[in-house]
Design a protein around this motif. Structure first.
Motif, PDB file in Angstrom:
ATOM      1  N   ASP A  46      -8.410  -0.892   0.897  1.00  0.00           N
ATOM      2  CA  ASP A  46      -9.183  -1.579   1.945  1.00  0.00           C
ATOM      3  C   ASP A  46     -10.083  -2.643   1.329  1.00  0.00           C
ATOM      4  O   ASP A  46     -10.198  -3.770   1.837  1.00  0.00           O
ATOM      5  N   GLU A  47     -10.713  -2.280   0.235  1.00  0.00           N
ATOM      6  CA  GLU A  47     -11.603  -3.217  -0.457  1.00  0.00           C
ATOM      7  C   GLU A  47     -10.835  -4.420  -0.981  1.00  0.00           C
ATOM      8  O   GLU A  47     -11.335  -5.562  -0.969  1.00  0.00           O
ATOM      9  N   LEU A  48      -9.594  -4.183  -1.434  1.00  0.00           N
ATOM     10  CA  LEU A  48      -8.760  -5.255  -1.983  1.00  0.00           C
ATOM     11  C   LEU A  48      -8.063  -6.059  -0.895  1.00  0.00           C
ATOM     12  O   LEU A  48      -7.476  -7.106  -1.182  1.00  0.00           O
ATOM     13  N   GLY A  49      -8.109  -5.571   0.347  1.00  0.00           N
ATOM     14  CA  GLY A  49      -7.464  -6.275   1.446  1.00  0.00           C
ATOM     15  C   GLY A  49      -5.963  -6.118   1.473  1.00  0.00           C
ATOM     16  O   GLY A  49      -5.247  -7.024   1.931  1.00  0.00           O
ATOM     17  N   VAL A  50      -5.457  -4.986   0.991  1.00  0.00           N
ATOM     18  CA  VAL A  50      -4.016  -4.726   0.980  1.00  0.00           C
ATOM     19  C   VAL A  50      -3.683  -3.886   2.209  1.00  0.00           C
ATOM     20  O   VAL A  50      -4.008  -2.688   2.265  1.00  0.00           O
ATOM     21  N   HIS A  51      -3.019  -4.496   3.202  1.00  0.00           N
ATOM     22  CA  HIS A  51      -2.721  -3.808   4.463  1.00  0.00           C
ATOM     23  C   HIS A  51      -1.263  -4.042   4.835  1.00  0.00           C
ATOM     24  O   HIS A  51      -0.672  -5.080   4.515  1.00  0.00           O
ATOM     25  N   ARG A  65       0.845  -1.204   0.000  1.00  0.00           N
ATOM     26  CA  ARG A  65       0.000   0.000   0.000  1.00  0.00           C
ATOM     27  C   ARG A  65       0.883   1.259   0.000  1.00  0.00           C
ATOM     28  O   ARG A  65       0.636   2.202  -0.759  1.00  0.00           O
ATOM     29  N   GLU A  73       1.638  -6.357   3.325  1.00  0.00           N
ATOM     30  CA  GLU A  73       1.090  -7.233   2.292  1.00  0.00           C
ATOM     31  C   GLU A  73       1.250  -6.566   0.925  1.00  0.00           C
ATOM     32  O   GLU A  73       1.190  -5.346   0.801  1.00  0.00           O
TER      33      GLU A  73
END
Length: 251
Positions: A224-229, A191, A232
Motif C-alpha cells: 500500500d505504501e509503495l502504491g502497488v495495487h 502484489r 500494477e
C-alpha cells in the motif's frame, strides 16, 4: 542437513505455487557454470531439482543428457509436467543414485544450503568424473534496495540468504574453493505474485496460519505504501550468484 528437515522437505506441499512464483535462472549464469565442460559431455544431474526451474535451462545450455534428482516426490511429479521426458530419481546431495564418475557435472539450484557440505561434497566427488564440474546457483532478492530489505524483514531471511550473506557456500574435499560470478536483473511482479513468492518459501509453508496471516498483512501494508495495487507491477531486483569448481583430475 544444515537446516531442519521439515523446512528442507516442505516444498512439495506448494509445488504449483513454487513453479509459478519462483524466478527462472538467467541462461548466461547457467552457461557460465558449464563453460568448462567438453562438447562430448554425456550426462548432467540437476540435484535438488524441485519443479525443474534449473533443469529447463540446463537442457538449453548443454548438449548432454540432463537428469533430475529430488527427495520430494511431489516436486518430481510437477517436474514431469514442466519438463516432459526428463528422467527423475529420488535422492539427495548426500546420497545420489549414480555410479562412480558417472556424471560430467552436477548442478544445484537453491539447494546446497540444505545439504551437509562435507558429506555432499564427498558424494558429489564420487559421482562426478575427474575434470567434471560442480555448479551451485541461487536467485536472491537484492536487499541493498530499501523496500526489498523491508520485504525480507517481513518475510524473514531465507537459509540461502543467510548463507550467502555469511560468505557463500562451503565446499569440501575433493573440491577446492569455487569461483563465483553475479548477475543483477529485475523481475516485474504484481502484489498477488509477491504474495505467491512468499508462500513458496519454507518459512511460510511451515508457519502457523496465524503467522502466515500476520506476514501477509504486513506485506500488504508495505505494498500500500509503495502504491502497488491490482495488476500494477513493481520491479523486484534480483541477484543471481553462481559458483563452479572442477573435480581434481581430468581425462
Amino acid at each position: 542437513m544444515q537446516v531442519s528437515d521439515e523446512r528442507a522437505t516442505s516444498f512439495g506441499a506448494q509445488a504449483d505455487t513454487y513453479e509459478a512464483a519462483r524466478p527462472d535462472y538467467p541462461f548466461e549464469a547457467v552457461a557460465w557454470m558449464l563453460a568448462a565442460l567438453p562438447h562430448d559431455s554425456r550426462r548432467i544431474a540437476d540435484v535438488g531439482a524441485g519443479t525443474g526451474k534449473l533443469t529447463r535451462v540446463l537442457i538449453a545450455a548443454s548438449d548432454a543428457e540432463v537428469v533430475a534428482v529430488d527427495p520430494d516426490a511431489a516436486m518430481l511429479a510437477k517436474l514431469h509436467t514442466t519438463v516432459p521426458g526428463v528422467a527423475t530419481f529420488p535422492g539427495t546431495a548426500e546420497s545420489l543414485p549414480f555410479s562412480d564418475a558417472e556424471l560430467d557435472a552436477a548442478v544445484m539450484g537453491q539447494a546446497w544450503h540444505w545439504a551437509d557440505p562435507a558429506t555432499a561434497s564427498a558424494e558429489m566427488g564420487r559421482v562426478i568424473r575427474p575434470g567434471g564440474t560442480l555448479g551451485l546457483i541461487w536467485n536472491t532478492r537484492d536487499n541493498r534496495v530499501e523496500w526489498v530489505r523491508r520485504l525480507t524483514e517481513i518475510m524473514h531471511a531465507s537459509a540461502a540468504e543467510e548463507m550467502l550473506d555469511a560468505g557463500g557456500p562451503t565446499v569440501a574435499e575433493p573440491f577446492a574453493a569455487p569461483e563465483s560470478h553475479r548477475w543483477e536483473w529485475v523481475r516485474p511482479m504484481t502484489r498477488a505474485q509477491l504474495h505467491s513468492m512468499a508462500d513458496s518459501r519454507s518459512h511460510l509453508i511451515t508457519a502457523s496460519e496465524q503467522a502466515r496471516a500476520s506476514i501477509h498483512a504486513d506485506m500488504d501494508g508495505l505494498f500500500d505504501e509503495l502504491g502497488v495495487h491490482g495488476d500494477e507491477t513493481i520491479g523486484l531486483p534480483y541477484v543471481t550468484a553462481a559458483f563452479r569448481v572442477q573435480r581434481p583430475g581430468g581425462r
